[in-house]
Design a protein around this motif. Structure first.
Motif, short mmCIF file in Angstrom:
data_model
loop_
_atom_site.label_atom_id
_atom_site.label_comp_id
_atom_site.label_asym_id
_atom_site.label_seq_id
_atom_site.Cartn_x
_atom_site.Cartn_y
_atom_site.Cartn_z
N SER A 109 43.53 43.52 40.83
CA SER A 109 43.39 43.33 39.38
C SER A 109 42.21 44.12 38.84
CB SER A 109 43.21 41.85 39.06
OG SER A 109 44.36 41.13 39.42
N ASP A 110 41.15 44.20 39.63
CA ASP A 110 39.98 44.95 39.18
C ASP A 110 40.29 46.43 39.00
OD1 ASP A 110 38.47 42.65 39.23
OD2 ASP A 110 37.78 42.97 41.30
N ASN A 152 36.82 42.49 28.98
CA ASN A 152 37.10 41.05 29.06
C ASN A 152 38.53 40.75 28.61
OD1 ASN A 152 34.58 40.47 30.06
ND2 ASN A 152 33.69 40.13 28.01
N ILE A 155 40.80 41.61 31.43
CA ILE A 155 40.73 40.62 32.53
C ILE A 155 41.54 39.39 32.15
CG2 ILE A 155 39.17 39.06 33.77
CD1 ILE A 155 37.07 41.34 33.61
N LEU A 156 41.39 38.95 30.89
CA LEU A 156 42.17 37.79 30.45
C LEU A 156 43.67 38.08 30.50
CD1 LEU A 156 40.08 36.52 27.39
CD2 LEU A 156 40.45 35.35 29.56
N THR A 158 45.27 40.23 32.47
CA THR A 158 45.76 40.29 33.83
C THR A 158 45.79 38.91 34.49
OG1 THR A 158 43.53 40.82 34.60
CG2 THR A 158 45.05 42.66 34.26
N ASP A 159 44.85 38.03 34.14
CA ASP A 159 44.86 36.69 34.69
C ASP A 159 46.03 35.89 34.15
OD1 ASP A 159 42.68 37.22 36.24
OD2 ASP A 159 41.21 36.33 34.85
N GLU A 160 46.33 36.05 32.86
CA GLU A 160 47.43 35.31 32.25
C GLU A 160 48.78 35.73 32.84
OE1 GLU A 160 47.18 36.02 28.08
OE2 GLU A 160 45.40 34.80 27.81
N GLU A 162 49.19 37.16 35.79
CA GLU A 162 49.07 37.14 37.26
C GLU A 162 49.31 38.52 37.87
OE1 GLU A 162 51.63 34.14 38.72
OE2 GLU A 162 50.55 32.53 37.74
#
Length: 163
Positions: A109-110, A152, A155-156, A158-160, A162
């Motif tokens: 993800s990074d 940011n 990142i949000l 990609t986290d949402e 997955e």
């Protein structure tokens, strides 16, 4: 200018009276005594009297005896062999097909966030990823000419999803 002078003259000319006595000239040169009057072709004796019976004997249909031997086992063997060949080809074709790899699953993800942070995002790129309901509810006056996405936000995102 005289037309008769400029007229093309034919280069070949036959002598006067050539065709008048041509037949006599040819016959005078042929010596009929040298030609033999001997018969060159001869038919065999009773040829014409036997001819009709020989033709009829060759043309009248004679009953023919036909023997058919049916060997069904070879037919089934050929069908089975063809089926095995096609089954083998199908197996080889489907055995060699692989599931498509999900290359994005191997990327962290990074790394994806870093890549997206360096890429310019246009309004066209965003519009292509919107669904119909979002487009209907979209207020076009609220959209600025350029959008700045922070790290940011990525990142949000990609986290949402997955990623």
């Amino acid at each position: 200018m005289n037309i008769e002078e400029n007229k093309i003259k034919h280069p070949f000319k036959t002598p006067e009276g050539y065709f008048d006595n041509l037949e006599d000239q040819i016959l005078s040169e042929i010596n009929l005594a040298k030609i033999s009057k001997k018969e060159v072709f001869k038919t065999p004796d009773d040829f014409f009297s036997k001819l009709e019976s020989e033709i009829l004997s060759k043309t009248v249909e004679k009953p023919t005896l036909t023997v058919t031997h049916r060997n069904y086992s070879w037919k089934y063997i050929r069908v089975a062999a063809a089926s095995l060949v096609f089954a083998g080809m199908g197996y080889l074709f489907y055995a060699n097909t692989q599931e498509p790899k999900n290359d994005l699953a191997e990327i962290s993800s990074d790394d994806i966030v870093l890549y997206l942070a360096t890429q310019p995002i246009s309004m066209t790129d965003i519009a292509q990823n919107l669904d119909d309901k979002t487009v209907e509810n979209l207020d076009l006056n609220m959209i600025p000419n350029s959008i700045e996405i922070t790290e940011n936000d990525l990142i949000l995102l990609t986290d949402e999803n997955e990623i």
